[in-house]
Design a protein around this motif. Structure first.
Motif, PDB file in Angstrom:
ATOM      1  N   TRP A  54       3.744  22.599 -13.893  1.00  0.00           N
ATOM      2  CA  TRP A  54       2.960  21.594 -13.336  1.00  0.00           C
ATOM      3  C   TRP A  54       1.721  21.271 -14.528  1.00  0.00           C
ATOM      4  CZ3 TRP A  54       3.412  18.271  -9.671  1.00  0.00           C
ATOM      5  CH2 TRP A  54       3.953  18.585  -8.566  1.00  0.00           C
ATOM      6  N   LEU A  57       0.845  -1.217   0.178  1.00  0.00           N
ATOM      7  CA  LEU A  57       0.105  -0.111   0.102  1.00  0.00           C
ATOM      8  C   LEU A  57       0.873   1.388  -0.028  1.00  0.00           C
ATOM      9  CD1 LEU A  57      -3.100  -1.085   2.447  1.00  0.00           C
ATOM     10  CD2 LEU A  57      -2.951  -1.077  -0.130  1.00  0.00           C
ATOM     11  N   VAL A  58       1.841   1.385   0.894  1.00  0.00           N
ATOM     12  CA  VAL A  58       2.756   2.379   0.924  1.00  0.00           C
ATOM     13  C   VAL A  58       3.403   2.555  -0.519  1.00  0.00           C
ATOM     14  CG1 VAL A  58       4.938   3.214   1.495  1.00  0.00           C
ATOM     15  CG2 VAL A  58       3.384   2.277   3.348  1.00  0.00           C
ATOM     16  N   ALA A  59       3.732   1.302  -1.548  1.00  0.00           N
ATOM     17  CA  ALA A  59       4.382   1.840  -2.412  1.00  0.00           C
ATOM     18  C   ALA A  59       3.380   2.557  -3.518  1.00  0.00           C
ATOM     19  CB  ALA A  59       4.862   0.429  -3.351  1.00  0.00           C
ATOM     20  N   ALA A  60       2.245   2.136  -3.314  1.00  0.00           N
ATOM     21  CA  ALA A  60       1.026   2.731  -4.328  1.00  0.00           C
ATOM     22  C   ALA A  60       1.076   4.494  -3.852  1.00  0.00           C
ATOM     23  CB  ALA A  60       0.049   2.091  -4.230  1.00  0.00           C
ATOM     24  N   PRO A  85       3.205   6.952  -3.811  1.00  0.00           N
ATOM     25  CA  PRO A  85       3.662   7.854  -4.573  1.00  0.00           C
ATOM     26  C   PRO A  85       3.062   8.154  -5.960  1.00  0.00           C
ATOM     27  CG  PRO A  85       5.445   6.427  -4.019  1.00  0.00           C
ATOM     28  CD  PRO A  85       4.117   6.070  -3.530  1.00  0.00           C
ATOM     29  N   LEU A  86       2.642   7.256  -6.511  1.00  0.00           N
ATOM     30  CA  LEU A  86       1.633   7.448  -7.753  1.00  0.00           C
ATOM     31  C   LEU A  86       0.630   8.262  -7.701  1.00  0.00           C
ATOM     32  CD1 LEU A  86       1.506   6.229 -10.878  1.00  0.00           C
ATOM     33  CD2 LEU A  86      -0.130   4.426 -10.144  1.00  0.00           C
ATOM     34  N   PHE A  87      -0.243   7.953  -6.682  1.00  0.00           N
ATOM     35  CA  PHE A  87      -1.465   8.614  -6.288  1.00  0.00           C
ATOM     36  C   PHE A  87      -1.128  10.111  -6.039  1.00  0.00           C
ATOM     37  CE2 PHE A  87      -2.830   4.165  -5.990  1.00  0.00           C
ATOM     38  CZ  PHE A  87      -4.045   4.403  -6.963  1.00  0.00           C
ATOM     39  N   SER A  88       0.061  10.323  -5.233  1.00  0.00           N
ATOM     40  CA  SER A  88       0.302  11.599  -4.624  1.00  0.00           C
ATOM     41  C   SER A  88       0.879  12.605  -5.963  1.00  0.00           C
ATOM     42  CB  SER A  88       1.626  11.613  -4.097  1.00  0.00           C
ATOM     43  OG  SER A  88       1.940  12.783  -3.451  1.00  0.00           O
ATOM     44  N   VAL A  89       1.741  11.895  -7.131  1.00  0.00           N
ATOM     45  CA  VAL A  89       1.999  12.427  -8.220  1.00  0.00           C
ATOM     46  C   VAL A  89       0.879  12.932  -8.977  1.00  0.00           C
ATOM     47  CG1 VAL A  89       3.091  12.389 -10.265  1.00  0.00           C
ATOM     48  CG2 VAL A  89       4.336  11.557  -8.371  1.00  0.00           C
ATOM     49  N   LEU A  90       0.048  12.040  -8.932  1.00  0.00           N
ATOM     50  CA  LEU A  90      -1.543  12.305  -9.851  1.00  0.00           C
ATOM     51  C   LEU A  90      -2.307  13.296  -9.255  1.00  0.00           C
ATOM     52  CD1 LEU A  90      -2.333   8.661 -10.910  1.00  0.00           C
ATOM     53  CD2 LEU A  90      -1.193  10.459 -12.434  1.00  0.00           C
ATOM     54  N   VAL A 100       2.556  13.511 -18.614  1.00  0.00           N
ATOM     55  CA  VAL A 100       2.025  12.258 -18.187  1.00  0.00           C
ATOM     56  C   VAL A 100       0.673  11.820 -18.708  1.00  0.00           C
ATOM     57  CG1 VAL A 100       1.129  11.309 -15.939  1.00  0.00           C
ATOM     58  CG2 VAL A 100       3.080  12.984 -15.581  1.00  0.00           C
ATOM     59  N   MET A 133      -1.111  15.822  -7.122  1.00  0.00           N
ATOM     60  CA  MET A 133      -0.769  16.985  -7.356  1.00  0.00           C
ATOM     61  C   MET A 133      -0.753  17.577  -8.892  1.00  0.00           C
ATOM     62  SD  MET A 133       0.674  18.382  -4.727  1.00  0.00           S
ATOM     63  CE  MET A 133       2.143  19.395  -5.020  1.00  0.00           C
TER      64      MET A 133
END
Lengths: 303, 325
Positions: free
Chosen positions: A278, A48-51, A53-58, A285, A60
């Motif tokens: 951004w 779950l932690v590994a997922a 960053p992806l959601f944080s990037v998306l 992206v 932002m």
């Protein structure tokens, strides 16, 4: 020792045997079971932690980038200094142009090389060496592709250019195209090829009328993944295409790209530029993920 | 009827007619072309080495091996050394490997050992693979505006209370090693996970059944049977992930601070070979470009060795499970 009428001695030995078998159930709070449960929890947590960053990037990208995207941002030229407004139309065009040049070089070359590696000369020494080197080249740092294109093209032409950028991207796309195309052509059943040979086809005819059409979805998947990867590259463009504040008018001049624009604007002290960075990231992206998803769908339909 | 079919198929140009001489020629030409394309990859690799090497020759003659052990990069005094960059490259990549490797292998276990159903597993796989699709420069931007602000209070706390410990001896002023390594870890995670998943998938299912049959718990099976069996493949995953980290450029150029110093502190700014190239190349003069080409050659040598090592281990794994290829 009769089985029908067991004697007393027999039943005693039977009891001993039964007692010698350890308990076969595992207790819930036994230390082994606890350890297993704990590790399972940790693994879930890691996944779950590994997922995140992806959601944080998306997140932002949507929060910071989507607000800034409009017609002006997509078509206007980059703003300078304190200027307000502006956009990155020239960078979108430049990215598409250079990825196009790279694909024009890498796709035909890569697919034909893959034909040799998978069918025409699979076990020859040339095939073995070039297969190995293609794998090594996938690990080539992208900036070194840029250094190479600088040494080979920029120095020779005397100017930073879209061609040099395109060649650097082509070098990076080539191994991906080769390896995925080889893999998908190897999966074409041997019986299909044998049938074609049995009909009296030459090897090239087998390739063109049996192997290529059958392997096409896999080959296209590889091509699209390579294109998506190249679109996101920036390091090789730093000193091959450089950057330009204007729309590209010919391929032998410095050319803008989305990724270099993001890099340049990210370090600027102006809010306008940062929000444009951004927005440009969102566009980039979006492009990369759409191509990726299409490639995945295409690859799935094959199976 | 049968007679008619025979006529059709045997006539010139029919289905089973022998190839015409024109077809044979085009076959020969096409095979020649294919051979050329395959040979082109070998030539290209050689040409890349040659081009970078030739450009680096003047700097190699001038600076020699001292270049690798020098610690200053000063254009005005014509002094060039890349030891801090080599240190930063290895240190940041090792940190990234520590984090990304742990998570990558954990995810490989998660995806292959039936923790979740096949459909959910493929969703998860897609999420991890999408992480690989996010461009490096976007991760850099994200690092500047999300990771650095997030790490700063943590670094202040650690420095204040554990400042005597070398790893926390400085404060995170802005860009630095910790955010760079963290983003690097995220970037190599998909590589490590994907190759480890391959390695775990190669293990025959019988092996796991046998372990369960002995009464192991799921984790005893994983730790004592599955991981040791897949160990060479996982090692390959880690080595190749390390190779990726060594060559990563943009995110590091944006996050690591580009400071030529050797410092063990996690929060100190540092530099890597790749980000030195990225930040110095565009404005470099002739002499500096030569030195940068030398640095590029050093980076090429390091990544080449690591990648070839990783590929060799990977090939060994495939051979072990699937016979000689």
């Amino acid at each position: 020792m009769s089985i029908i009428n067991p004697t007393a001695a027999d039943s005693v030995s039977l009891e001993v045997a039964v007692r010698a078998i350890p308990k076969l159930e595992r207790q819930t709070f036994e230390s082994r079971a606890m350890k297993s449960g704990l590790l399972t929890t940790l693994t879930w947590a890691a996944a779950l932690v590994a997922a995140i960053p992806l959601f944080s990037v998306l997140y932002m990208l949507v929060v910071e980038g989507a607000a800034r995207i409009d017609f002006e941002a997509l078509t206007a030229l980059p703003p300078a200094g304190f200027e307000q407004g502006g956009g990155f139309g020239n960078a979108i065009v430049g990215t598409l142009l250079m990825v196009g040049i790279g694909a024009l070089i890498a796709v035909p070359l890569g697919i034909i090389a893959a034909i040799y590696l998978s069918i025409l000369g699979a076990q020859t020494r040339v095939a073995k060496v070039s297969r190995f080197l293609a794998k090594v080249l996938t690990g080539l740092p992208s900036i070194l592709a840029g250094v190479f294109a600088y040494a080979a093209v920029v120095v020779w032409m005397g100017t930073y250019s879209a061609i040099a950028g395109g060649i650097a991207l082509g070098v990076l796309m080539l191994p991906t195209v080769i390896l995925t195309a080889e893999e998908s052509m190897k999966e074409v059943p041997q019986r299909m090829k044998d049938a074609a040979f049995g009909m009296g086809c030459t090897r090239s005819q087998v390739v063109w009328s049996v192997v290529l059409p059958t392997g096409l979805p896999g080959i296209l998947t590889g091509v699209m993944l390579a294109v998506a990867g190249a679109a996101g590259e920036s390091a090789p463009l730093l000193f091959t295409a450089l950057f330009s504040n204007y729309y590209v008018s010919e391929v032998a001049e410095p050319t803008a790209s989305l990724s270099i624009l993001i890099y340049n604007f990210s370090a600027m002290p102006f809010d306008n530029q940062i929000s444009l960075a951004w927005a440009a990231s969102l566009v980039l992206v979006f492009m990369v993920l759409v191509i990726n998803i299409l490639a995945r769908l295409l690859g799935r339909s094959k199976v | 009827m049968a007679r008619h079919q025979f006529n059709v198929s045997s006539s010139v140009g029919g289905v089973c007619a022998p190839p015409s001489s024109r077809q044979l020629t085009s076959d020969l030409l096409f095979r020649g072309l294919a051979w050329c394309c395959a040979a082109f990859i070998i030539l290209l690799t050689g040409y890349i080495l040659y081009k970078i090497g030739v450009q680096a020759v003047p700097a190699m003659q001038q600076h020699g091996l001292g270049f690798i052990f020098g610690t200053t990069w000063d254009v005005s005094r014509d002094t060039f050394g890349v030891l801090p960059e080599i240190w930063g490259t290895l240190y940041s990549s090792l940190l990234a490997l520590l984090i990304g490797g742990t998570f990558g292998v954990a995810i490989a276990i998660f995806l292959t050992q039936e923790f979740i159903g096949p459909r959910l597993a493929s969703v998860f796989r897609t999420i991890v693979e999408m992480l690989a699709a996010i461009p490096s420069v976007v991760f850099g931007l994200w690092g500047i505006y999300v990771v650095i602000p997030m790490l700063r209070p943590m670094s202040e706390f650690l420095n204040e209370y554990l400042g005597w410990f070398p790893l926390f001896s400085t404060d995170l002023a802005g860009p630095g090693l910790a955010p760079a390594a963290l983003v690097l870890a995220i970037m190599i995670l998909p590589t490590v996970a994907a190759i480890s998943v391959d390695a775990m998938r190669r293990i025959p299912y019988k092996v796991k059944e046998a372990a369960y049959g002995m009464g192991t718990t799921r984790w005893e099976a994983i730790l004592k049977v599955m991981l040791p069996t897949a160990s060479s493949g996982i090692l390959a995953a880690l080595v190749l992930g390390f190779g990726r980290a060594l060559g990563e450029t943009m995110a590091l150029a944006m996050l690591i601070g580009n400071s030529n110093q050797i410092n063990i502190s996690l929060f100190a700014p540092a530099n890597t070979l790749a980000s030195l190239l990225a930040s110095s190349f565009p404005e470099a003069g002739v002499v500096e470009v030569q030195a940068l080409m030398y640095a590029a050659l050093v980076l090429l040598a390091i990544t080449f060795l690591v990648n070839v090592g990783g590929l060799a281990i990977q090939q060994y794994t495939v051979r072990k499970f699937e016979g000689k290829r």
